[in-house]
Design an enzyme around this catalytic site. Structure first.
Site, PDB file in Angstrom:
ATOM      1  N   HIS A  67       0.573 -13.145  -1.330  1.00 29.63           N
ATOM      2  CA  HIS A  67       1.419 -13.306  -0.154  1.00 29.63           C
ATOM      3  C   HIS A  67       1.139 -14.713   0.369  1.00 29.63           C
ATOM      4  O   HIS A  67      -0.003 -15.181   0.368  1.00 29.63           O
ATOM      5  CB  HIS A  67       1.117 -12.202   0.849  1.00 29.63           C
ATOM      6  CG  HIS A  67       1.508 -10.861   0.306  1.00 29.63           C
ATOM      7  ND1 HIS A  67       2.462 -10.077   0.891  1.00 29.63           N
ATOM      8  CD2 HIS A  67       1.090 -10.196  -0.799  1.00 29.63           C
ATOM      9  CE1 HIS A  67       2.619  -8.975   0.175  1.00 29.63           C
ATOM     10  NE2 HIS A  67       1.788  -9.031  -0.855  1.00 29.63           N
ATOM     11  N   HIS A  77       8.888 -14.575   0.457  1.00 29.78           N
ATOM     12  CA  HIS A  77       7.996 -15.608  -0.073  1.00 29.78           C
ATOM     13  C   HIS A  77       8.745 -16.657  -0.883  1.00 29.78           C
ATOM     14  O   HIS A  77       8.200 -17.211  -1.836  1.00 29.78           O
ATOM     15  CB  HIS A  77       6.910 -14.970  -0.957  1.00 29.78           C
ATOM     16  CG  HIS A  77       6.061 -13.966  -0.268  1.00 29.78           C
ATOM     17  ND1 HIS A  77       5.375 -12.969  -0.952  1.00 29.78           N
ATOM     18  CD2 HIS A  77       5.779 -13.776   1.042  1.00 29.78           C
ATOM     19  CE1 HIS A  77       4.711 -12.217  -0.085  1.00 29.78           C
ATOM     20  NE2 HIS A  77       4.942 -12.693   1.133  1.00 29.78           N
TER      21      HIS A  77
END
Length: 606
Positions: free
Chosen positions: A586, A543
């Site tokens: 996420h 990420h």
């Protein structure tokens, strides 16, 4: 379906988009839908369309990692504060990018994390806009009556998109392992959320996944959502296996903003050129976008001097301010007396083959599984005894940095927001996920057994990393140094998250549901042992953000609030690299939201 080189080389297009991943295909799809302007996408990977290794999205977690057909498999420098480990940072390669190889989790952050972007000097980048654009992307299918009998998959339709091209749904049926995990979390004080997609994510819940019930639960990703339905439009052109070398600019007068006029790219081992009449948009992701900027002469003077690229625009923020989520796993062998559904059996090639056959035939298979049991919570809940000490240490760290003037421009404001979140009793700083398979790295799973892995994830790291070009060769991977745990308080917070994960595992009904803890095992108990486990076995959560931050130029910004690169008139960046602060989520939904907002900006300025 994709174009041939002869259709592109030395031709002109209104919009040239550099990267056919999640963001690139989203921007391109919206432009060709809403205008007759010509759009070209250059993608370094292959098309990979109609590929079962991608389409079997459920329970294929990490299956394509390391395969150069699908994965860039970037490698970091040795990490000084993580026992000199080199980490692999997997990233999708091919149409759809990381949305083609990710874990299909559809997660949104707290509203406060997105509003912080606007607070840092980016008008229009707030939760209200984020919700609008991510809902535009999504078509959500609610749980069936059969699923509702097993678990309360509640939702608020006001928070869910109903007509977007990307499909989301509740995977398969509720898993017994998820149930004991979520119930144990509630025993430890987390509330069960009715719907976490409206900006309040503090609590625990069953999440949605990018699976499409209308296509027998296949993966829904950027290529199926924004390319295949539009591929026959005459103004949509995609060239694969085309690696961007640099952006070209016209020779303007000294002091004037640069005008991007085209792009050089490598295809078939040779250098080619394409012309841009209106805009060039870089959508190559947080690890490649800063490299493209540097190869084009935009970035830090010392970096450009080192790689031998003449400077066109000095922007010290390019490749800086990198943040990422880091996870650690605790794996548990589940009680065999309970009929668990986990992906562990798919490690047997013959079993995997049979489930793939069932899946394609429309029958129930384990490829309908999803990672759906999530929780986000504040430090005060996860570690009430250590909170004050950690907050004091972080405060001292920030104040010492400010006094010594060692902070780059703009970082003090970011740290102030992060510290505010850390102190807040309602905002998440910690995350736990239940993954229905073996997903730890110290030991190996045993055949015939079912496992649940609990992942603890560091949310808002104070450490800041860098991504820079190593040379002017566009085929050479950039140098990635996340400076993992350089701020020791990141490791302190991470250790508390780990300890809370173990506490949850030893809370009923979870405690009675497993036979033994596999990783790290009973020999890891003290704070020192826990931190060594984190240093040796933690991993990126894929990420990374911030390497082309959307901030005021004087605050080390790379792009403005219209995602235009400073010092240029028509070069933009639209991917996770522009996010100035990491979010507690996420990041797939966030990338789609950024790209949708970029498309609107381009359409408004056309």
């Amino acid at each position: 379906m994709v174009a041939q080189l002869s259709e592109i080389a030395n031709k002109s297009f209104d919009y040239v988009i550099l990267g056919g991943g999640t963001a690139g295909l989203t921007v391109a799809g919206r432009l060709v839908q809403n205008t007759d302007k010509s759009v070209l996408v250059l993608e370094a990977g292959e098309a990979n369309l109609d590929d079962p290794k991608i389409l079997l999205g459920g329970a294929t977690w990490g299956a394509n990692f390391g395969n150069p057909k699908y994965d860039w498999a970037f490698k970091t420098t040795p990490q000084k504060y993580s026992n000199d480990r080199e980490l692999i940072w997997n990233r999708g390669k091919g149409l759809g990018g990381s949305s083609a190889i990710n874990f299909c989790a559809w997660i949104k952050p707290p509203a406060a994390d997105i509003d912080a972007w606007e607070e840092l000097g980016n008008p229009g980048w707030n939760w209200k806009a984020y919700q609008k654009y991510t809902m535009r992307t999504e078509e959500f299918t609610a749980a069936t009556e059969e699923q509702l009998k097993e678990y309360a998959f509640t939702h608020n339709i006001e928070y869910r998109g109903t007509s977007g091209p990307l499909k989301t749904t509740v995977p398969l049926t509720s898993l017994p392992a998820n149930k004991i995990f979520l119930e144990a979390l509630q025993k430890q004080g987390l509330r069960l959320l009715h719907d976490p997609y409206g900006g309040d994510v503090t609590g625990c819940y069953e999440a949605s996944a990018n699976l499409d019930r209308k296509t027998q639960w296949m993966r829904s990703y950027a290529a199926t959502a924004y390319y295949l339905p539009l591929k026959n439009k005459p103004n949509y052109t995609v060239l694969t296996e085309a690696t961007v070398a640099r952006v070209l600019f016209s020779e303007g007068k000294p002091g004037e903003d640069l005008v991007a006029t085209g792009v050089e790219f490598i295809h078939g081992g040779k250098l080619h050129k394409v012309h841009a009449k209106q805009e060039v948009v870089i959508t190559a992701g947080a690890l490649k976008s800063p490299q493209i900027l540097e190869l084009s002469g935009i970035g830090r003077r010392d970096v450009l001097d080192k790689i031998g690229v003449p400077i066109k625009v000095e922007l010290p923020g390019v490749g800086e301010n990198v943040q990422d989520h880091t996870f650690i796993g605790l794996s548990y062998e589940l009680d065999s007396k309970i009929a668990h559904k986990t992906a562990d059996v798919l490690r047997d090639p013959e079993v995997a083959k049979e489930h793939a056959r069932l899946h394609v035939a429309g029958d129930e298979s384990l490829y309908r599984l999803g990672i759906t049991a999530f929780s986000y919570f504040p430090l005060q809940l996860g570690s009430p005894n250590a909170t004050d000490a950690i907050v004091n240490e972080v405060t001292k760290y920030i104040n010492d940095k400010k006094k010594s003037e060692k902070l780059p421009p703009g970082l003090a404001e970011q740290y102030d927001i992060q510290l505010r979140i850390l102190k807040d009793k309602t905002l998440p700083e910690m995350e736990l996920i239940a993954v229905p398979t073996y997903m730890t790295f110290k030991s190996a799973p045993e055949s015939g057994k079912a496992y649940l892995s609990v992942l603890a994830v560091l949310q808002h790291p104070f450490s800041r990393g860098v991504v820079h070009a190593k040379s002017k060769d566009p085929l050479e991977h950039p140098e990635i140094d996340p400076h993992l745990f350089e701020c020791s308080q990141d490791l302190d917070i991470f250790a508390e998250n780990f300890k809370f994960a173990r506490l949850v595992a030893n809370t009923e009904p979870f405690k009675s549901g497993f036979v033994r803890e596999m990783d790290p095992g009973p020999e890891v108990q003290t704070d020192e042992q826990i931190k060594e486990y984190l240093k040796n076995f933690s991993s990126t959560c894929y990420h990374a953000c911030g390497s082309a931050s959307m901030l005021p130029r004087e605050k080390n910004g790379v792009v403005d609030s219209e995602l235009r690169v400073y010092g240029t008139k028509n070069l933009r960046v639209a991917d996770l690299s522009i996010a100035p602060l990491e979010v507690a989520a996420h990041t797939q939904a966030t990338v789609y939201g950024i790209a949708e907002q970029m498309a609107d900006i381009l359409l408004d300025s056309a």
